[in-house]
Design an enzyme around this catalytic site. Structure first.
Site, mmCIF file in Angstrom:
data_model
loop_
_atom_site.group_PDB
_atom_site.id
_atom_site.type_symbol
_atom_site.label_atom_id
_atom_site.label_comp_id
_atom_site.label_asym_id
_atom_site.label_seq_id
_atom_site.Cartn_x
_atom_site.Cartn_y
_atom_site.Cartn_z
ATOM 1 C CG HIS A 62 -2.070 0.928 1.111
ATOM 2 N ND1 HIS A 62 -2.065 2.232 1.556
ATOM 3 C CD2 HIS A 62 -3.311 0.737 0.608
ATOM 4 C CE1 HIS A 62 -3.241 2.785 1.350
ATOM 5 N NE2 HIS A 62 -4.009 1.908 0.781
ATOM 6 C CB ILE B 220 -0.302 6.018 1.330
ATOM 7 C CG1 ILE B 220 0.270 6.872 0.190
ATOM 8 C CG2 ILE B 220 -1.388 6.763 2.074
ATOM 9 C CD1 ILE B 220 -0.723 7.108 -0.928
ATOM 10 N N GLY C 220 -5.954 4.298 5.588
ATOM 11 C CA GLY C 220 -6.870 4.982 6.496
ATOM 12 C C GLY C 220 -7.415 4.063 7.570
ATOM 13 C CB VAL C 221 -8.663 0.534 7.611
ATOM 14 C CG1 VAL C 221 -9.832 0.739 6.678
ATOM 15 C CG2 VAL C 221 -7.528 -0.174 6.901
ATOM 16 C CD GLU D 165 -7.353 -1.663 15.253
ATOM 17 O OE1 GLU D 165 -7.071 -2.242 16.328
ATOM 18 O OE2 GLU D 165 -8.497 -1.656 14.776
#
Length: 167
Positions: free
Chosen positions: A61, A67, A70-71, A75
């Site tokens: 990713h 990057i 977002g998850v 978390e």
């Protein structure tokens, strides 16, 4: 006019990565918080996530433009919420805190709402996490969360977490 007496200041606590491992059930590679400070048990806290190029998610990713997903930012914020929640248990008077493993009281992420991402998070960044616990709704708790890199907002929104694990 008489001055109102000030409410006593709530004590703030700091937790190292070793403390956090005792507080949360998460382990590598899913332990996403390195340190917590200014924790007012059951109320609010700040946390730190040092973003390293060695994070396993960076392999995919994205390989040519790393990057933080977002998850994973969400978390990390949710884990800070768990630290603030568990701090309320472990910092309670000894008679209340002696009832077993505090990490067993960590619940689940139930809802993510109004989450906005406003800055990419890349290797070398240090995320400063913020969590403010809101009202209880039965076995649920509403929480406001934010993540910053320096003074720049990276993400913010609301979470609903469970206040315990039910099978």
């Amino acid at each position: 006019m008489t001055a109102r007496p000030e409410a006593p200041a709530k004590k703030k606590f700091s937790y190292s990565s070793d403390d956090i491992k005792r507080m949360l059930p998460h382990r590598w590679p899913m332990l996403m918080i390195d340190r917590a400070h200014d924790v007012v048990p059951g109320v609010s806290g700040l946390g730190v996530k040092a973003v390293s190029v060695n994070e396993p998610f960076f392999a995919g990713h994205y390989p040519d433009h790393s990057i933080m997903p977002g998850v994973m930012i969400v978390e990390a914020m949710a884990q800070l919420v768990a630290v603030v929640y568990v701090a309320e248990i472990i910092e309670a008077p000894e008679s209340e805190a002696a009832a077993g493993d505090p990490s067993e009281s960590v619940g689940y992420l139930g809802s993510i709402s109004s989450m906005k991402f406003s800055r990419l998070v890349v290797p070398g960044d240090q995320l400063t996490l913020e969590a403010k616990l809101g009202q209880r709704l039965g076995a649920l708790r509403q929480v406001s969360v934010r993540a910053k890199v320096g003074s720049e907002l990276a993400a913010s929104g609301s979470l609903i977490v469970t206040t315990g694990r039910k099978a």
